[in-house]
Design a protein around this motif. Structure first.
Motif, PDB file in Angstrom:
ATOM      1  N   ALA A  83      -4.450   8.777  -3.770  1.00  0.00           N
ATOM      2  CA  ALA A  83      -3.916   8.515  -5.114  1.00  0.00           C
ATOM      3  C   ALA A  83      -3.972   9.769  -5.984  1.00  0.00           C
ATOM      4  O   ALA A  83      -2.995  10.126  -6.655  1.00  0.00           O
ATOM      5  CB  ALA A  83      -4.700   7.374  -5.770  1.00  0.00           C
ATOM      6  N   SER A 122      -1.491  10.677   2.728  1.00  0.00           N
ATOM      7  CA  SER A 122      -1.953   9.390   3.260  1.00  0.00           C
ATOM      8  C   SER A 122      -2.016   9.362   4.784  1.00  0.00           C
ATOM      9  O   SER A 122      -2.123   8.292   5.374  1.00  0.00           O
ATOM     10  CB  SER A 122      -1.037   8.250   2.772  1.00  0.00           C
ATOM     11  OG  SER A 122      -1.345   7.900   1.446  1.00  0.00           O
ATOM     12  N   GLU A 157      -8.934   1.825  -3.311  1.00  0.00           N
ATOM     13  CA  GLU A 157      -8.772   1.244  -1.978  1.00  0.00           C
ATOM     14  C   GLU A 157      -9.416   2.152  -0.933  1.00  0.00           C
ATOM     15  O   GLU A 157      -9.678   3.328  -1.169  1.00  0.00           O
ATOM     16  CB  GLU A 157      -7.284   1.065  -1.644  1.00  0.00           C
ATOM     17  CG  GLU A 157      -6.526   0.158  -2.588  1.00  0.00           C
ATOM     18  CD  GLU A 157      -6.884  -1.308  -2.386  1.00  0.00           C
ATOM     19  OE1 GLU A 157      -7.419  -1.644  -1.303  1.00  0.00           O
ATOM     20  OE2 GLU A 157      -6.637  -2.108  -3.306  1.00  0.00           O
ATOM     21  N   LEU A 173       0.821  -1.210   0.000  1.00  0.00           N
ATOM     22  CA  LEU A 173       0.000   0.000   0.000  1.00  0.00           C
ATOM     23  C   LEU A 173       0.856   1.262   0.000  1.00  0.00           C
ATOM     24  O   LEU A 173       0.456   2.299  -0.508  1.00  0.00           O
ATOM     25  CB  LEU A 173      -0.929   0.012   1.215  1.00  0.00           C
ATOM     26  CG  LEU A 173      -2.016  -1.066   1.262  1.00  0.00           C
ATOM     27  CD1 LEU A 173      -2.740  -1.024   2.593  1.00  0.00           C
ATOM     28  CD2 LEU A 173      -3.007  -0.879   0.117  1.00  0.00           C
ATOM     29  N   GLN A 179      -3.240   2.449  -4.753  1.00  0.00           N
ATOM     30  CA  GLN A 179      -4.196   3.095  -3.851  1.00  0.00           C
ATOM     31  C   GLN A 179      -5.524   3.490  -4.475  1.00  0.00           C
ATOM     32  O   GLN A 179      -6.492   3.698  -3.744  1.00  0.00           O
ATOM     33  CB  GLN A 179      -3.525   4.335  -3.225  1.00  0.00           C
ATOM     34  CG  GLN A 179      -2.289   3.965  -2.430  1.00  0.00           C
ATOM     35  CD  GLN A 179      -1.639   5.123  -1.708  1.00  0.00           C
ATOM     36  OE1 GLN A 179      -1.984   6.273  -1.930  1.00  0.00           O
ATOM     37  NE2 GLN A 179      -0.693   4.824  -0.854  1.00  0.00           N
ATOM     38  N   TRP A 180      -5.602   3.616  -5.792  1.00  0.00           N
ATOM     39  CA  TRP A 180      -6.878   3.994  -6.390  1.00  0.00           C
ATOM     40  C   TRP A 180      -7.911   2.886  -6.164  1.00  0.00           C
ATOM     41  O   TRP A 180      -7.671   1.721  -6.454  1.00  0.00           O
ATOM     42  CB  TRP A 180      -6.723   4.262  -7.881  1.00  0.00           C
ATOM     43  CG  TRP A 180      -8.027   4.652  -8.534  1.00  0.00           C
ATOM     44  CD1 TRP A 180      -8.841   3.848  -9.272  1.00  0.00           C
ATOM     45  CD2 TRP A 180      -8.666   5.927  -8.475  1.00  0.00           C
ATOM     46  NE1 TRP A 180      -9.943   4.549  -9.687  1.00  0.00           N
ATOM     47  CE2 TRP A 180      -9.871   5.823  -9.213  1.00  0.00           C
ATOM     48  CE3 TRP A 180      -8.339   7.137  -7.873  1.00  0.00           C
ATOM     49  CZ2 TRP A 180     -10.749   6.886  -9.359  1.00  0.00           C
ATOM     50  CZ3 TRP A 180      -9.212   8.209  -8.019  1.00  0.00           C
ATOM     51  CH2 TRP A 180     -10.390   8.084  -8.756  1.00  0.00           C
ATOM     52  N   ALA A 206      -4.705   4.463   2.725  1.00  0.00           N
ATOM     53  CA  ALA A 206      -4.568   4.222   1.288  1.00  0.00           C
ATOM     54  C   ALA A 206      -5.961   4.275   0.676  1.00  0.00           C
ATOM     55  O   ALA A 206      -6.773   3.379   0.904  1.00  0.00           O
ATOM     56  CB  ALA A 206      -3.916   2.876   1.021  1.00  0.00           C
ATOM     57  N   ASP A 207      -6.241   5.340  -0.051  1.00  0.00           N
ATOM     58  CA  ASP A 207      -7.559   5.498  -0.666  1.00  0.00           C
ATOM     59  C   ASP A 207      -7.427   6.292  -1.950  1.00  0.00           C
ATOM     60  O   ASP A 207      -6.339   6.738  -2.329  1.00  0.00           O
ATOM     61  CB  ASP A 207      -8.548   6.155   0.313  1.00  0.00           C
ATOM     62  CG  ASP A 207      -8.024   7.472   0.891  1.00  0.00           C
ATOM     63  OD1 ASP A 207      -7.143   8.088   0.261  1.00  0.00           O
ATOM     64  OD2 ASP A 207      -8.491   7.883   1.968  1.00  0.00           O
ATOM     65  N   SER A 208      -8.552   6.473  -2.621  1.00  0.00           N
ATOM     66  CA  SER A 208      -8.539   7.168  -3.910  1.00  0.00           C
ATOM     67  C   SER A 208      -8.126   8.630  -3.768  1.00  0.00           C
ATOM     68  O   SER A 208      -7.472   9.184  -4.663  1.00  0.00           O
ATOM     69  CB  SER A 208      -9.925   7.085  -4.557  1.00  0.00           C
ATOM     70  OG  SER A 208     -10.273   5.740  -4.836  1.00  0.00           O
TER      71      SER A 208
END
Length: 479
Positions: free
Chosen positions: A77, A124, A61, A10, A58-59, A72-74
């Motif tokens: 990203a 993040s 997630e 991640l 990460q996209w 870790a998320d969009s």
């Protein structure tokens, strides 16, 4: 207590950046006398790979790992791709400029890459400690970049002002975080959000919120914490100014979204009033003070302050649509700012920074293409339809009107009309003023002019087809 191994995949963007920092440092050490070309190209490749890794890892997630410290998320990203992209653009503009002034050293790119790493960590952050570490890593890198030209008195003075005021704001932010920790009993934003939503009259959270918002406003350069912006923009080398005006502005967005909107979102009624005051003051000071500027870099500095006021309108809306509009505005403004500072680089000579508005006189006679780019930049900053600046302003105004703050939108439009005067004054110099005697040709290399031209084309393309970028910004908040 059972230890759970974190999912290191991640955090691949940060791990990649850190590993390549070490590689670039060693490579540059053994490549002296070659104008740091290996460092430059390695850093550019590093940024491109970092963008790809951010999307891949990460996209789509929605995970918090590393013992609650890393998200870790969009959203992360999108932010990381934007940070790396604008750092890539700033470095692409910088090479000839630094060579002319004897500043072309690998350390410039290394320090910038450390700043990018700090921006990645902020993006993040799921924990106040992680957020603060990322912020300080980026801030220290920016101080060093401003002072990079050690023989420049004005750069040293700007760096000292930036450092002193930056240390003060960091202290206030840290003090606010300590109050928030005392009120919530945790450093994690998820737990802080639960404490804020509990409905208890938590004085410590409200007290910490005030100081935290002061620290965030300083990092944006919003009024009344804007004093450093004009001096730093003018004093720093133009590639550094571009880096600060683009990369650091993108990195300040997650600082607000993670800490204020995420952790203290339930206290929206409290921080909304403060954000409104900051937005209106920034619009007023930025628009009015820019009217009397004769230095183009200082004009862009006050223009930045006014644009930050617009960006805060999206935050004030207090919903995902508003936050998406603010993110879109930050990316759009950074694209415009990069082209504006890039134009200074294009026109600069070794003994002339070309930072006065008068230096733009007769640009259309010297280079029709560069004059067209300046036209697109100024029209976009004004908000003329057909450019990305128009859609960015429309998005935040729509968000704030939908939230019920029509008066705020009216105030913003009023100051946007005022700001049109100094943008058009720049175009008057470009198209209607003439240079006495022989007009000098544009001194920039073909490569730099191509970068500037593509930058201007991107402003026009996103103005005609803005939907896909705004859809990406919306998707960043869909999870």
């Amino acid at each position: 207590m059972t230890f759970v191994m974190p999912n290191f995949s991640l955090a691949l963007p940060e791990l990649w950046l850190f590993a390549m920092l070490c590689v670039v440092l060693v490579v540059d050490l053994f490549a002296r006398g070659k104008e740091s070309a290996p460092a430059f190209y390695l850093v550019q490749v590093t940024l491109l790979v970092a963008m790809w890794l951010a999307v891949q890892a990460q996209w789509g997630e929605n995970v918090v790992d590393f013992n609650g410290t890393y998200a870790a998320d969009s959203l992360a990203a999108v932010l990381k791709v934007a940070i790396a992209a604008f750092a890539f653009l700033a470095f692409a503009y910088s090479r000839d400029y630094l060579r002319q002034r004897g500043l072309l050293r690998g350390e410039f790119y290394l320090i910038g890459l450390f700043g990018v790493l700090g921006g990645f960590v902020i993006s993040s952050a799921a924990n106040m400690l992680t957020l603060y570490l990322g912020l300080e890593l980026m801030s220290l890198s920016l101080y060093a970049m401003v002072a990079f030209d050690r023989d420049s008195r004005i750069a040293s003075e700007a760096a000292l002002k930036y450092f002193v005021l930056g240390a003060l704001s960091s202290g206030m932010l840290l003090y606010g975080m300590s109050m928030i920790y005392g009120g919530a009993g945790s450093l994690e934003f998820a737990t802080i959000a639960q404490a804020a939503a509990s409905g208890d009259d938590n004085l410590l959270l409200g007290f910490g919120l005030t100081f935290a918002l002061v620290g965030v406003a300083f990092k944006f350069g919003a009024v009344p914490f804007h004093m450093w912006v004009p001096d730093v923009y003018q004093g720093a080398a133009t590639p550094t100014t571009m880096f600060i005006g683009t990369v650091s502005k993108i990195a300040a967005v997650p600082l607000f979204l993670r800490l204020i909107a995420g952790g203290l979102g339930e206290l929206h009624g409290d921080w909304q009033v403060m954000a409104m005051m900051v937005a209106v003051a920034s619009l007023a000071v930025g628009s009015l003070f820019a009217l009397v500027q004769t230095n183009f870099k200082r004009l862009l500095a006050y223009s930045t302050i006014a644009h930050i006021g617009f960006l805060f309108l999206g935050f004030i809306a207090g919903n995902d649509e508003g936050y998406a509009a603010a993110l879109f505005y930050a990316i759009s403004y950074s694209l415009m700012a990069a082209a504006a500072f890039g134009m200074i680089i294009v026109l600069s000579r070794r003994d002339d920074e070309a930072e006065r508005i008068d230096d733009l006189s007769g640009l259309n006679d010297r280079s029709t293409g560069m004059a067209l780019v300046m036209l697109l930049v100024m029209f976009s900053m004004t908000g003329v339809p057909g450019t990305v600046g128009f859609y960015a302003k429309w998005a935040v105004l729509k968000a704030v009107v939908d939230a019920g703050h029509v008066w705020l939108a009216v105030v913003a439009v009023l100051f946007a009309v005022i700001s049109a005067f100094y943008y058009l004054r720049v175009l008057k110099a470009v198209y209607f003023e003439r240079i006495e005697g022989h007009a000098h040709a544009v001194p920039a290399s073909t490569a730099v002019r191509w970068v500037c031209g593509l930058n201007g084309a991107a402003i026009l393309a996103l103005g005609i087809f803005p939907g896909w970028l705004f859809a990406v910004c919306r998707a960043a908040f869909a999870g």
